[in-house]
Design an enzyme around this catalytic site. Structure first.
Site, PDB file in Angstrom:
ATOM      1  N   SER A 191       4.231   2.643   8.256  1.00 15.13           N
ATOM      2  CA  SER A 191       4.189   1.169   7.147  1.00 15.13           C
ATOM      3  C   SER A 191       5.452   0.960   5.731  1.00 15.13           C
ATOM      4  CB  SER A 191       2.898   1.885   6.749  1.00 15.13           C
ATOM      5  OG  SER A 191       1.562   1.241   7.062  1.00 15.13           O
ATOM      6  N   GLY A 192       5.649  -0.218   5.939  1.00 15.94           N
ATOM      7  CA  GLY A 192       6.252  -1.187   5.191  1.00 15.94           C
ATOM      8  C   GLY A 192       7.294  -1.308   5.977  1.00 15.94           C
ATOM      9  N   HIS A 245       0.868  -1.109   0.296  1.00 14.70           N
ATOM     10  CA  HIS A 245      -0.397   0.049  -0.104  1.00 14.70           C
ATOM     11  C   HIS A 245       0.718   1.524  -0.034  1.00 14.70           C
ATOM     12  CE1 HIS A 245      -0.174   0.000   4.678  1.00 14.70           C
ATOM     13  NE2 HIS A 245       0.237   1.499   4.245  1.00 14.70           N
ATOM     14  N   ASP A 281      -0.565  -7.334   1.763  1.00 12.34           N
ATOM     15  CA  ASP A 281       0.218  -6.406   1.603  1.00 12.34           C
ATOM     16  C   ASP A 281       1.997  -6.155   1.773  1.00 12.34           C
ATOM     17  OD1 ASP A 281       0.254  -3.638   2.203  1.00 12.34           O
ATOM     18  OD2 ASP A 281      -0.481  -3.065   4.241  1.00 12.34           O
TER      19      ASP A 281
HETATM   20  N1  ARG Z   1      -0.998   2.276   7.525  1.00 11.81           N
HETATM   21  C1  ARG Z   1      -0.270   3.080   8.146  1.00 11.81           C
HETATM   22  C2  ARG Z   1       0.992   3.288   7.119  1.00 11.81           C
HETATM   23  O1  ARG Z   1       1.029   3.617   5.629  1.00 11.81           O
HETATM   24  C3  ARG Z   1       0.351   1.825   8.962  1.00 11.81           C
HETATM   25  C4  ARG Z   1      -0.890   1.455   9.995  1.00 11.81           C
HETATM   26  C5  ARG Z   1      -0.131   1.090  11.368  1.00 11.81           C
HETATM   27  N2  ARG Z   1      -1.107   0.953  12.927  1.00 11.81           N
HETATM   28  C6  ARG Z   1      -1.116   0.167  13.312  1.00 11.81           C
HETATM   29  N3  ARG Z   1      -2.450   0.762  13.998  1.00 11.81           N
HETATM   30  N4  ARG Z   1      -0.232  -0.500  14.019  1.00 11.81           N
HETATM   31  O2  ARG Z   1       2.216   4.626   8.105  1.00 11.81           O
END
Ligand code: ARG
Length: 280
Positions: free
Chosen positions: A227-228, A77, A127
């Site tokens: 993320s990632g 993503h 993902d």
């Molecule tokens: N989707 C988020 C990003 O793009 C990461 C979210 C992780 N959330 C969590 N509560 N651990 O950075």
């Protein structure tokens, strides 16, 4: 970014939490049952940058990890839209503070997992993405590879692992300057418990799929911007990446652990594209 931050890492390398400091009567000559301590704790952590033409800057968007001198593992993503030009993306390796110095390595190829579904996003699963860099990076004390697990590795519930990144320090609070890389220790949460919790999100219950892994506790989590990035656990004194930061319901809530792409589910896909060195 991470919760329960280790805000100032005194002398960086010395902030290793595994071995307690020598107490009274204990001498600094050896540790029973301890692990070798490396000078830099997360040399595989990378910052994934995209060029922002308004700000005329390569802006941090996501984390990632170096799994081979020329390959970065990240979340699918983070690499949207599907047809994005790889040249719009770069990675910064070997840096603890974002924007300290700039030495971007450009991305040459983006391989998102074919099962990743853009319309469902991270919550749909798969993902995970691989980024091939323009050229291999030079490994050093600050830049090194993380080990990936055998596909058969079971990650036990309640095992304590670590997640790192430059994301928000709270649901809506970005990491303040000087943007120092954060780490937090998080317990692995069993799939059933995690799934039950996520069924209770009003309006938007989400099943936790086989290829996801949950970790975190109240105030200890990854968050937007992480993320990632890698979730690593130690086995026999070696750090192994078991998760890729993927999604969650807000951040650090007691009942909602962070959700990670489960690396063991994707080992055969990863090794189709990347020749991992023996031991990885
Ligand atoms: N989707 C988020 C990003 O793009 C990461 C979210 C992780 N959330 C969590 N509560 N651990 O950075």
């Amino acid at each position: 970014m991470l919760w329960l931050l280790f805000l100032t890492l005194p002398g960086l390398g010395s902030s290793v939490p595994v071995t307690p400091g020598p107490g009274p009567g204990r001498e600094l000559v050896g540790i029973v049952g301890g692990c070798d301590v490396s000078a830099r704790r997360y040399p595989w952590q990378v910052s994934l940058r995209f060029y922002n033409s308004k700000r005329r800057q390569w802006v941090h968007q996501c984390g990632g990890s170096l799994i081979h001198p020329q390959w970065v593992l990240t979340a699918a993503h983070c690499m949207e839209p599907e047809n994005m030009t790889p040249s719009k993306a770069g990675v910064q390796v070997g840096q603890l503070r974002l924007y300290d110095h700039r030495k971007l390595t450009m991305v040459k190829q983006v391989i998102r997992h074919p099962k990743f579904n853009s319309s469902q996003g991270a919550k749909g699963g798969a993902d995970i993405a691989l980024l091939r860099l323009e050229a291999p990076v030079t490994l050093s004390a600050d830049v090194n590879l993380v080990l990936l697990p055998p596909a058969s590795l079971r990650v036990p519930e309640r095992k304590m692992c670590w997640v790192t990144g430059w994301g928000n320090i709270n649901y809506k609070s970005p990491l303040p300057p000087p943007y120092h890389l954060q780490e937090v220790e998080v317990p692995i949460v069993g799939k059933e418990v995690c799934n039950q919790r996520y069924q209770k999100v009003e309006k938007n219950p989400r099943p936790i799929k086989e290829d996801m892994l949950c970790a975190g506790s109240e105030g200890r989590d990854s968050c937007q911007g992480d993320s990632g990035g890698p979730l690593v656990c130690s086995w026999n004194c070696t750090w192994v990446q078991v998760g890729v930061v993927s999604w969650g319901h807000q951040c650090g809530l007691r009942d909602f652990p962070g959700v990670y792409a489960r690396v063991t589910s994707y080992m055969s896909w990863i090794s189709q594209h990347v020749r991992l060195s023996p031991g990885s």
